[in-house]
Enzyme design. Structure first.
Site, mmCIF file in Angstrom:
data_model
loop_
_atom_site.group_PDB
_atom_site.id
_atom_site.type_symbol
_atom_site.label_atom_id
_atom_site.label_comp_id
_atom_site.label_asym_id
_atom_site.label_seq_id
_atom_site.Cartn_x
_atom_site.Cartn_y
_atom_site.Cartn_z
ATOM 1 N N TYR A 66 -2.723 -2.257 42.936
ATOM 2 C CA TYR A 66 -1.649 -1.663 42.156
ATOM 3 C C TYR A 66 -2.034 -0.446 41.322
ATOM 4 C CZ TYR A 66 1.032 -5.683 43.622
ATOM 5 O OH TYR A 66 1.693 -6.612 44.388
ATOM 6 N N PHE A 105 4.435 -15.304 36.660
ATOM 7 C CA PHE A 105 5.814 -15.073 37.114
ATOM 8 C C PHE A 105 5.808 -14.404 38.487
ATOM 9 C CE2 PHE A 105 4.623 -11.459 34.430
ATOM 10 C CZ PHE A 105 4.981 -10.374 35.181
#
Length: 413
Positions: free
Chosen positions: A124, A413
């Site tokens: 990322y 999450f």
């Protein structure tokens, strides 16, 4: 045939969940139940799939999240989750396409940043994300810790009480919101989170083990701390070798934190406590008479941040000292690119575009790593990742951006 990236429809949901399982190496068990459990939390306009001849080979979803930043301010984040690309379709740009589509929409909505938990470190950074928080996990040898094993409760007028899952669902949200209002790095928790954490809602592909729950009440009767933990049942030669594993631990005061750790470390038969995901500057090791009894088992990046609106994000947080800094930010995607003047102080900050000479030149990923106050501009400059255009600028950046306590996010999450 070209690969199609688009929002999913109701007809795609079964294929999409199957592809999520493939990407995360989960066996395709109880798929129908997984689909039914996923359906309520998926927003079709924020759930993407990559398709090859009708088969889903890539998945991506986002949702609105609230992140606490230094000073207690809360910003709206585009939280990214369920990102997969099937092993048959790697290196074809599918992640880049899904990420670009979602971030463009997030920028249009006015989200200041994106957040995610990175399964792999190297993916990322090139998309403008930077590791903004760290987590540390400790394994504590209770017999070596030096704490009094005969401890029977706090001496400050507070008390520790055993409760059940229903109590946690009733008491936990208010405690978490109170803590989140002042601890940067924390994210909001939904009703679904509390139901999953207490077994009121169970994921069909993950075995459930019921936990023990305890709360700390202050002398005034307020719930200032909460812990949930599981135990095993291991004995050797009629001697207990039981491990308590922390599932969740919240404390809104040092007294609550000390009391709950002391409680865990003095439970009969428990010879080892595994702390769960804690902040690197947690009180745990130093509250032990022998801190060497706590051994680090994990020390890693956790929450990653990507700034979509540099002025808005920098103005949303607080700063320990007064000063100015001109940042020249490189971002191939364009969202964070530009030269910005930050004028900051304890009373607030302003950040505007400028043509003034830069003090620091850095990438969007490195600015994201600095944003919550955990990383050091001096360290990044020593690595060659931040260019100090004006002497002393990295030290000035640390004076402004770094925080007294490290940011902490324990939630997946």
């Amino acid at each position: 045939m070209s690969l199609e990236v688009r929002n999913i429809t109701e007809a795609d949901l079964h294929e999409w969940v199957r592809a999520v399982n493939t990407g995360f190496l989960r066996p395709p068990e109880a798929l129908a139940e997984q689909v039914e459990q996923q359906r309520p939390q998926l927003e079709p306009e924020r759930t993407l799939g990559a398709f090859d001849s009708g088969h889903c080979v890539g998945t991506y979803r986002s949702f609105t999240q609230r992140l606490t930043v230094p000073g207690g301010g809360q910003v709206t984040s585009d939280a990214v989750s369920s990102v997969t690309v099937s092993p048959t379709h790697r290196r074809r740009g599918l992640l880049s396409r899904m990420l670009a589509a979602d971030q463009a929409r997030a920028k249009d909505r006015g989200d200041l940043l994106s957040t995610l938990i990175a399964a792999e470190y190297r993916i990322y950074g090139r998309h403008g994300f930077g590791p903004a928080t760290q987590i540390t996990e400790w394994r504590v040898d209770t017999l070596r810790s030096g704490l009094d094993p005969r401890w029977s409760g706090p001496e400050d007028g507070g008390r520790v009480e055993l409760v059940d899952g229903a109590d946690v669902r009733r008491l936990g949200p208010e405690l978490h919101e109170r803590l989140r209002s002042r601890r940067h790095g924390l994210i909001d928790r939904s009703e679904r989170f509390w139901r999953l954490m207490t077994g009121d809602l169970r994921r069909p592909h993950i075995p459930w083990k019921e936990a023990f729950y305890a709360v700390y009440r202050s002398a005034e009767g307020r719930v200032d701390g909460l812990v949930s933990y599981t135990t095993d049942d291991e004995w050797e030669g009629k001697m207990p070798r039981v491990t308590a594993r922390v599932r969740d631990f919240l404390a809104d005061s040092p007294a609550a934190e000390r009391a709950l750790w002391h409680f865990l470390l003095s439970i009969d038969w428990v010879t080892r406590v595994e702390s769960g995901r804690r902040a690197p500057d947690d009180l745990l090791p130093l509250l032990l008479p022998d801190p060497r009894a706590a051994r680090v088992t994990t020390d890693s990046d956790y929450l990653w941040v990507r700034l979509l609106d540099v002025p808005g994000a920098l103005e949303a947080r607080s700063y320990r000292a007064a000063g100015s800094l001109v940042l020249d930010v490189h971002d191939p995607s364009g969202y964070a690119a530009g030269r910005f003047r930050l004028d900051a102080g304890p009373e607030g900050a302003s950040c505007t575009s400028t043509t003034s000479a830069a003090d620091l030149a850095l990438s969007a990923s490195d600015l994201a790593a600095l944003y919550l106050g955990d990383e050091s501009a001096l360290r990044l400059a020593a690595l060659g990742r931040v260019s100090e255009e004006r002497a002393g600028a990295a030290a000035r950046a640390d004076l402004l951006l770094r925080t007294a306590r490290r940011p902490w996010c324990p939630d997946m999450f």
